[in-house]
Structures are given as structure tokens and as C-alpha cells.
Design a protein around this motif. Sequence first.
Motif, short mmCIF file in Angstrom:
data_model
loop_
_atom_site.label_atom_id
_atom_site.label_comp_id
_atom_site.label_asym_id
_atom_site.label_seq_id
_atom_site.Cartn_x
_atom_site.Cartn_y
_atom_site.Cartn_z
N TRP A 197 -4.13 40.90 2.69
CA TRP A 197 -2.77 40.38 2.57
C TRP A 197 -1.79 41.56 2.48
O TRP A 197 -1.99 42.48 1.69
CB TRP A 197 -2.62 39.52 1.31
N THR A 266 5.01 38.49 5.46
CA THR A 266 3.68 38.66 4.89
C THR A 266 2.66 38.56 6.02
O THR A 266 2.68 37.61 6.80
CB THR A 266 3.38 37.59 3.83
N HIS A 268 -1.25 38.25 7.09
CA HIS A 268 -2.58 37.85 6.61
C HIS A 268 -3.59 38.15 7.70
O HIS A 268 -3.47 37.65 8.82
CB HIS A 268 -2.59 36.35 6.28
N SER A 295 -2.37 44.11 -0.64
CA SER A 295 -2.18 43.63 -2.00
C SER A 295 -3.53 43.19 -2.57
O SER A 295 -4.48 42.87 -1.83
CB SER A 295 -1.21 42.45 -2.00
N ASP A 297 -6.02 40.50 -4.20
CA ASP A 297 -6.22 39.12 -3.78
C ASP A 297 -5.23 38.19 -4.49
O ASP A 297 -4.78 38.49 -5.61
CB ASP A 297 -7.64 38.67 -4.10
N PRO A 298 -4.87 37.06 -3.86
CA PRO A 298 -3.94 36.12 -4.49
C PRO A 298 -4.38 35.75 -5.90
O PRO A 298 -5.55 35.43 -6.13
CB PRO A 298 -4.00 34.91 -3.54
N SER A 299 -3.44 35.84 -6.84
CA SER A 299 -3.75 35.60 -8.25
C SER A 299 -2.52 35.09 -8.96
O SER A 299 -1.38 35.33 -8.52
CB SER A 299 -4.25 36.89 -8.90
N LEU A 302 -0.26 39.35 -11.62
CA LEU A 302 -0.27 40.55 -10.80
C LEU A 302 0.38 41.71 -11.53
O LEU A 302 1.32 41.52 -12.30
CB LEU A 302 0.47 40.31 -9.49
N THR A 320 3.08 33.01 -1.71
CA THR A 320 1.96 32.22 -2.17
C THR A 320 1.39 31.41 -1.02
O THR A 320 2.15 30.75 -0.29
CB THR A 320 2.33 31.26 -3.33
N VAL A 382 0.58 36.86 -3.83
CA VAL A 382 0.43 38.27 -3.45
C VAL A 382 1.83 38.88 -3.45
O VAL A 382 2.82 38.18 -3.24
CB VAL A 382 -0.23 38.44 -2.07
N PRO A 401 1.86 47.93 -3.68
CA PRO A 401 1.37 46.55 -3.70
C PRO A 401 0.82 46.19 -5.07
O PRO A 401 0.55 47.07 -5.90
CB PRO A 401 0.26 46.57 -2.65
#
Length: 527
Positions: A197, A266, A268, A295, A297-299, A302, A320, A382, A401
Amino acid sequence: MNRTTLSLIAGVTALAAVTGFAAVSAPDPGAAEERTGAAATLPVERTGLLCPQPSTSDLAETTYTSFTPVTEGADDEGTAVLRAAAQQSAPEENADGESEDEKDGEDGSTGENGEKDEQGGKGAAKDAQADKPVLQLQAPGKPVAVEADGADAPALVGTADGRFASGWTAQQTTEVAAGTGRGLQGVACSAADTQFWFPGASTDDSRTDYLHLTNPDDSAAVVDIELYGKDGELETTVGEGVTVKPRSAEPLLLSTLTAEKQADVTVHVVVRSGRVGAAVQALDDETGGDWLPASADPSGSLVLPGIPKDAKAVRLVAFTPEDADVDLKVQLASPSGLITPAGNETLHLKGGMTAGFDLGDLTRGEAGSLVLTAPDGSVPVVAAVRVLRGEEGKQESAFIPAARPLETRATALDNTGKGTTLSVTAPQGGAEIEVTASAGTKGGTPQTKTYTIKSGTTQDVEAPVPAGLKGSYALTVETRSGGPVYASRTLARTEGGVPFFTVQPLPDDRGMVAVPDASEDLSVLQK
């Protein structure tokens, strides 16, 4: 198949799932007898790194650096080698419209002495050049560096095994004196993966952003590229099924993938088959440029560590992948603790849409790290920030990031006696860290210091410098207690009144891995 063999297979399988490209050898039988059934922590015995092509500018001056810290329990032998990757590009045509490869390489070609080259002429020469080591370590604990000038500096594919594998790190630092993207551009070489990402990219006319893909394997990789702007996913022309040839690198200009011009995008990257290394090179006409690493991983939580204290402008770009909207809580981990920036207490993020937020001179002369939190951590996000330093008309940019935590150990390379800043934050609990300055590439004695990072703070620590330093050196950061810890390193120098700089987060080097005890009873697998 006996039980010990089954246990070792389980250990190696677990390792492959964690590291992607790593291996360990069988534990020493004597050591296994001393363990009590708990997993043993052993040095990784094989790993790989990928470095993107540094620049297309003829004015570029690039330094590649490689280093492995001394690791207790590592093998006595091994190698760590970086080699040039083949560049995927259209073959040049001669005046007759026939490609040089067709003329010189088809059905055997003419070599330097005018004789037929049964291996394919120029193609064989290129393969031989690619197989020649660009950089090779001689001993753990001492970095090595090599310089390359101009646009011919290649992308690199590297492997390390034995005593060089655990904690192996490589970095490329490029200075571009003028033109689009002028400034200092740095990126840590990374491991291959299957998903990335990149919030903070752009297809705007003022930017020239390239997505660099590097394939380390002997078979082709197939990659899908998705772009998300302020209104959702952008329509792309050639984003699906991009093929990256074996052991080669492919730079893709993002603005050629879509007709839409947007300032905040963004990216991907999803690998359909195989695996690749990926990084975005973001170049600006007015404010220089730098590398945008992937970045975390999506969380729902951050951390973006190490925003320079003299940052003139900070722009946050977040995304997101969920359909649901989210109000991100924004905090700054300062030297005195967590604070909420006035006017930016929360930021609204729409599902599936990239959003940019100008945070101004967020740090106000103090070290700082951004901490972003979704309510209850329910919506994954992210994020990355773009940082400007310098006065208007003489500004330079860099990207930070969202970073992964430094669980055990990490290393930053190409440090010099002046212009290096190590920034460390412990947003959720205090921590003690140990920082070691290695020997220099051309001489010097290692030095080590220990620091305490208070909970919720960011500290620009006064990192040690090797005694009698000659050349550049490595900074290795190890956690001793507490945490989690996040860190970044800034390199800075001034050229023509412009503050050139680059920032690299320090991800854990994943140099150690837990391996199940070889004496563990796995007889249930035989039923």
C-alpha cells in the motif's frame, strides 16, 4: 518419517510464513537436548533484499551500502551479495528501424572480435554483467559501500546466507543536483512480498511518480495495480496483469496508468503470481523528491515516526479499504508526551477514498511522531506524510509512511559524522534501547550507548559515532525492554541553500526466528 524430521519441517514452514524469503538450518542436537519444549530463537540462515533503480537523471550520484550486524549463534560461513537486475525497457532501434537486439542477438550475434557469439551477443553480455556482484560483504559488523553515477545505476537483487543473513540490511542514497526530483533520495532495500500500500502518491501534472517493481525469482511475476483517489478507485488503462520478467526491474510511470490527474493517490499493488519488491519514487518540479516506502498493513492504529523538528509543512494522506467511514483520532508524540494538535483533533476519512490533510508546521521545533487511531480499532487504515523543509523557493520533500514496530533489532545505513538524526518513539509504553554505531566503511571503532524512551514520547537521540570514523557507518537499534518502539533515521545536508534530506523508517530486521523444539512430540501427525 521420524518425529524429529516432522518437527523440523514444521519449523521451516512457520519461518517461511513469517519471512517470505528466509530459511534456517537444523538446530544443533546438543542444544535441542537442553531445551524444555519451548520454541528456540535462532538466526535466520537465508534471506533476500531488493533495491529499485535509483534514478533516471544523468546528474544522479548514488551510494549503495550493505551491512550485517554481528549475531550470536550465526554460522561461521556465508555470503551476502547484491547483483544488478535486468531492466525491462523497449529495445533501442537503429536507423533502419530494426532493434539492436534483433540485429545483434538473433540466431547468434557478433561479438567484440567480429565472431559469432553462440550465447546471444549483447544479450549474453548483459546477462554476464547482471551476474557480476555489485556489492559483497566481507565480514559481519563492517559495512561496505560502492558508488554509481548517472542514470545507469541499476536496480539490485541480493541474497545472504549463513553468518550474513541475520539482520542483513542494504540502503541506496542518491543525490540529484538539479532538475525534477533534485535533492537527497534514500530508500532501504526491502524483501519481496505479495501486497503493498502506498498512500501519498500522485498523478498530478506537478509530480512525476514511478512505481518500481523488482522480481527476484527465476519465473515471471504478474501484478495488479489499483489506484484510489478522492472519489474512489480510478479507472486504469494497463493496471491489470502487469508482467515483471524474471530477475528484472520494471519502473511504471503512474500518470500513464490513468487519465485522471489527482494530487493525492493511494496505490495498491497485489501480486497475482510470484512476488516482487515495490517502492514509489515521487519527484516534484518545485520541491525535489524522495522515495515513498510502503505503509504498514492496514490497521486501526498507526504510528508515523520521526517527523523532522524543523518541518515547514506536513501533509497527511490516508486511505481505508473498508466501505465504512472513520473519524481518525490524531495525536503527536512529542518530547514531553502525547498531545492533540489544535484544529486537527480528528480527521474524517470516507471508505474507499483517499484523503489529504494539511497539518502545517506540526512539530513546531520539537521532535515528533504522528499517532493515528480509529475508534476501537475497528476500521483499518494506511497512511503516510509528506514533509517539507526549507524556505519557500528552496524547499525539499520527503515521505514517512506508517511504520511497523521495531520488535527486536533494526539498522540504518550510510550515516555520516554530521547530518544524521535518529528519532525513536514509544507511544504506548516506556522502553530501553541500545544503539550501536558500527565500524566505518573505511575505518573506525564501534561505539554503543543505551537510552530510555519515556512512554508517549518521541526523542531525537544523540546517536553514537564510531571512534576514528572514516567513511560512513551503520546504526543498529535493539530493544532491551518495554515497547513497542518505532524509529526512523534522517540524513540531511545543505546544497546551494536547499536543505536536502531523506527519512527512512526502521522496520524490524526479522533476523531471528522462533523454531519449535526438534524433540517435540508430533506423533499425532502420523495418525
